[in-house]
Each structure stands twice: as structure tokens, then as C-alpha cells.
Motif scaffolding. Structure first.
Motif, PDB file in Angstrom:
ATOM      1  N   ILE A 180       0.843  -1.201   0.000  1.00  0.00           N
ATOM      2  CA  ILE A 180       0.000   0.000   0.000  1.00  0.00           C
ATOM      3  C   ILE A 180       0.878   1.251   0.000  1.00  0.00           C
ATOM      4  O   ILE A 180       0.616   2.221  -0.717  1.00  0.00           O
ATOM      5  CB  ILE A 180      -0.930   0.005   1.228  1.00  0.00           C
ATOM      6  N   GLU A 197       2.089   2.217  -3.354  1.00  0.00           N
ATOM      7  CA  GLU A 197       1.075   2.899  -4.155  1.00  0.00           C
ATOM      8  C   GLU A 197       0.963   4.369  -3.748  1.00  0.00           C
ATOM      9  O   GLU A 197       0.824   5.258  -4.598  1.00  0.00           O
ATOM     10  CB  GLU A 197      -0.283   2.209  -3.985  1.00  0.00           C
ATOM     11  N   LYS A 217      -0.948   8.266  -5.128  1.00  0.00           N
ATOM     12  CA  LYS A 217      -2.345   7.860  -4.968  1.00  0.00           C
ATOM     13  C   LYS A 217      -2.770   7.960  -3.513  1.00  0.00           C
ATOM     14  O   LYS A 217      -1.990   7.713  -2.607  1.00  0.00           O
ATOM     15  CB  LYS A 217      -2.541   6.416  -5.442  1.00  0.00           C
ATOM     16  N   ARG A 232      -4.936   6.389  -0.482  1.00  0.00           N
ATOM     17  CA  ARG A 232      -5.232   4.993  -0.151  1.00  0.00           C
ATOM     18  C   ARG A 232      -6.609   4.560  -0.655  1.00  0.00           C
ATOM     19  O   ARG A 232      -6.802   3.441  -1.118  1.00  0.00           O
ATOM     20  CB  ARG A 232      -5.136   4.796   1.359  1.00  0.00           C
ATOM     21  N   GLU A 272      -8.053   5.480  -3.251  1.00  0.00           N
ATOM     22  CA  GLU A 272      -8.107   5.453  -4.706  1.00  0.00           C
ATOM     23  C   GLU A 272      -7.492   4.195  -5.300  1.00  0.00           C
ATOM     24  O   GLU A 272      -7.566   3.980  -6.515  1.00  0.00           O
ATOM     25  CB  GLU A 272      -7.371   6.673  -5.275  1.00  0.00           C
ATOM     26  N   ILE A 273      -6.888   3.361  -4.467  1.00  0.00           N
ATOM     27  CA  ILE A 273      -6.241   2.146  -4.967  1.00  0.00           C
ATOM     28  C   ILE A 273      -7.313   1.187  -5.476  1.00  0.00           C
ATOM     29  O   ILE A 273      -8.302   0.922  -4.792  1.00  0.00           O
ATOM     30  CB  ILE A 273      -5.398   1.486  -3.860  1.00  0.00           C
ATOM     31  N   LYS A 280      -6.236  -4.436  -7.173  1.00  0.00           N
ATOM     32  CA  LYS A 280      -4.915  -4.363  -6.562  1.00  0.00           C
ATOM     33  C   LYS A 280      -4.983  -4.750  -5.087  1.00  0.00           C
ATOM     34  O   LYS A 280      -4.104  -5.463  -4.576  1.00  0.00           O
ATOM     35  CB  LYS A 280      -4.335  -2.955  -6.702  1.00  0.00           C
ATOM     36  N   TYR A 300      -2.932  -7.708  -3.477  1.00  0.00           N
ATOM     37  CA  TYR A 300      -2.038  -7.497  -2.343  1.00  0.00           C
ATOM     38  C   TYR A 300      -2.401  -8.428  -1.189  1.00  0.00           C
ATOM     39  O   TYR A 300      -1.525  -8.948  -0.489  1.00  0.00           O
ATOM     40  CB  TYR A 300      -2.107  -6.041  -1.873  1.00  0.00           C
TER      41      TYR A 300
END
Length: 324
Positions: free
Chosen positions: A221, A224, A229, A231, A233-234, A238, A242
Motif C-alpha cells: 500500500i 502505491e 495515490k 489509499r 483510490e487504490i 490491486k 495485495y
């Protein structure tokens, strides 16, 4: 572990906390109520994710346990063939009622302890004025949060897994069965003062396992976030990926411990051969089968890790979206 491990939160709760700073007393009260509601949502979503985890992972887990506790080395396909032929397809779900029922309590403990530890470290980092004085956690601190949650949760997860493993490994039918069901199994384990057998290896397994799980997830995380980004918006795919990778790392880190725990929890109730001792199990396995004994059932476990954790994260996210 049965996989009695919950998914990390998908909400960037720290940003929410920062946004609420500076509010008046009424705003503070509203924030507290909002936090309480979010905790309940987390627990409900995590419970649904845990149930999904049991449903998807139980056939893999039953195969793994049968392989781990077999007297000689045997392949997964051979285990599956014999199980279906002699006991039927539903035998894959032996012992699943207990983890499905108990998963809610387990997830509650894991989430509660983990979140308490996160708050502790946020306050600690802020008060010390370090490079993390904004309250964000270091990766090592995420490991400690997960480790603490795993150790505390072991006191609940250990007896649940003990009952499940006893039911998974019995091969008789009808009156030949030693245990007539989960409640009968619990009664007999309590009578023999063996319900908590395997607690020590469970504490090591769950503690280190959850520590590695959270550390891996948060590192991915963080990568990213470094790309700019937020968090929230991940992408969902993904997050699922993860979670799957974190599950694989977890099992790579703890698998030999899981074998030792399974051996202890399937030992005879009366006059146990290993005396609830990790050392005795380790010596026996190494002497009889060598280092390979600590990796029996490894293949189905690794195959299980990705879909199980993927299912957990997908369920968790969908429930969180439904709850708002």
C-alpha cells in the motif's frame, strides 16, 4: 491456520482523523460516534470475509491437514481420491461449522487489538516528534500490531482449530466415529483437559503470521501511496492482489510451525505421545522423515493462499460498500 487471520482495513482512517481535528465539542462527539460505527462495520465486513475464507479454503485445508498428519509421505491427489471414495465430497467440509461460527469472535479480537495497537503507535509517533510525527506508522510497527493481535487471538483460535482438526482427521462413519460432531468433540476435549492443546505453537504461528501479513500488505500500500495515490483510490483488484500475496508470504513464514501444531492437536487424547511439546514433535518428525516432514501439505496450502485471501478481500470490500 485455519486461516483464522482477518484482512487489514481498506479505509484510510488516519486521514479521517486528521480531517476531524479542530472541530468543536459537538464535532468531536460526532466523530467518536462515527468511529464507533466504523469499528462495527469493520467487524461485520471482516466476519463476512472470514466466512468466505472458510468456505473457499476448507477443501484445501482438509487436504493439507490429512497430509500433515499422515504416518508416511503421501500426495495431495492420493488424499483427495481416497477421501472422496471413502467419505464422499462433503468430507472436505468436516469441522467447518466451528470456524464459521467462531470466526466472528476471532475477527473481533484481531481487529480490536490491531486497531488499539495502531492508535498506540500513532500517539507514540506524534508525541516523540520523530520523522513520523504526523502519526503514520513505520512498517515494523505494523508488524508489531499484527503480531500482538495474533498472540491475543490465539487463545480463541487455538481451541477452534483444535476441534476442526479433530473432525477433519477422523475417518470413521456412523457409530465408528470418535466424535459425533463439534459439540461432542468439545465435550470430550474438555473432559480430557485438552481443549487448549497446541496453544504455544498457535501463538507463535498466529503472531508471526499476522505480523508478516500486515507488514507485507502495508508495504505494498505504501508503494502505491508513494506514486501519488490516496489509499482510498487504490483499485479493488490491486487490494485483492495485495491480500493474496500477503497470504502467500504468511504461509511461507509459518508453515513448519503449522505442521508442528497439527501434530500436537491430532495426538492421542489419553497418554499423548508428544506430551504437548513442540520439541518432542520436531525431534520425532526430523528423525523419522527428515526436513521434508515440516513441509507436508505445503502444495495445497500455497494453492489455497491466493484464492482464499482474494475471496476474503473481495467479500470485505463488497460488504463495506453495502454498509456505506
Amino acid at each position: 491456520m485455519s486461516e483464522d487471520f482477518s484482512s487489514p482495513q481498506l479505509i484510510n482512517e488516519f486521514d479521517d482523523e486528521m480531517a476531524s481535528n479542530g472541530n468543536d465539542n459537538n464535532g468531536s462527539s460526532h466523530s467518536m460516534a462515527k468511529d464507533s460505527t466504523r469499528v462495527l462495520k469493520d467487524i461485520l465486513a471482516g466476519t463476512c470475509g472470514g466466512i468466505s475464507q472458510v468456505i473457499v479454503g476448507q477443501p484445501f485445508d482438509t487436504t493439507k491437514v490429512r497430509m500433515q498428519t499422515s504416518a508416511k509421505s503421501v500426495g495431495a491427489l492420493d488424499i483427495i481420491r481416497k477421501l472422496v471414495k471413502n467419505e464422499g465430497v462433503w468430507a472436505f467440509y468436516k469441522g467447518s461449522l466451528i470456524p464459521i461460527v467462531g470466526v466472528g469472535a476471532c475477527v473481533s479480537v484481531q481487529f480490536g487489538v490491531n486497531e488499539a495497537m495502531k492508535r498506540f503507535f500513532r500517539e507514540w509517533n506524534t508525541s516523540r516528534g520523530t520523522q513520523h510525527r504526523d502519526g503514520t506508522l513505520q512498517l515494523g510497527q505494523y508488524y508489531i500490531c499484527g503480531l500482538t493481535g495474533g498472540v491475543v487471538n490465539s487463545f480463541l483460535a487455538s481451541p477452534i482449530e483444535h476441534v476442526r482438526i479433530r473432525l477433519q482427521t477422523q475417518t470413521g462413519n456412523g457409530n465408528e466415529r470418535e466424535f459425533k460432531g463439534p459439540l461432542d468433540c468439545i465435550r470430550k476435549l474438555v473432559k480430557e483437559k485438552s481443549l487448549m492443546r497446541g496453544l504455544r505453537p498457535m501463538m507463535l504461528r498466529a503472531g508471526h503470521g499476522l505480523g508478516c501479513y500486515f507488514l507485507t500488505y502495508e508495504a505494498l500500500i505504501a508503494n502505491e501511496i508513494k506514486k501519488g495515490k490516496d489509499r482510498s483510490e487504490i483499485a479493488s483488484w490491486k487490494l485483492c492482489s495485495y491480500g493474496s500475496l500477503s497470504g502467500v508470504v504468511l504461509w511461507l513464514a509459518i508453515y513448519p510451525l503449522d505442521v508442528v501444531k497439527s501434530m500436537i492437536q491430532t495426538d492421542t487424547l489419553r497418554n499423548p505421545r508428544f506430551k504437548n511439546s513442540m520439541k518432542n514433535v520436531i525431534n520425532h518428525l526430523y528423525r523419522e522423515q527428515g526436513i521434508s516432514a515440516f513441509f507436508k501439505g505445503f502444495a495445497p496450502t500455497m494453492l489455497r493462499a491466493a484464492p482464499v485471501n482474494g475471496a476474503t478481500f473481495v467479500t470485505f470490500e463488497l460488504v463495506m460498500r453495502l454498509l456505506g
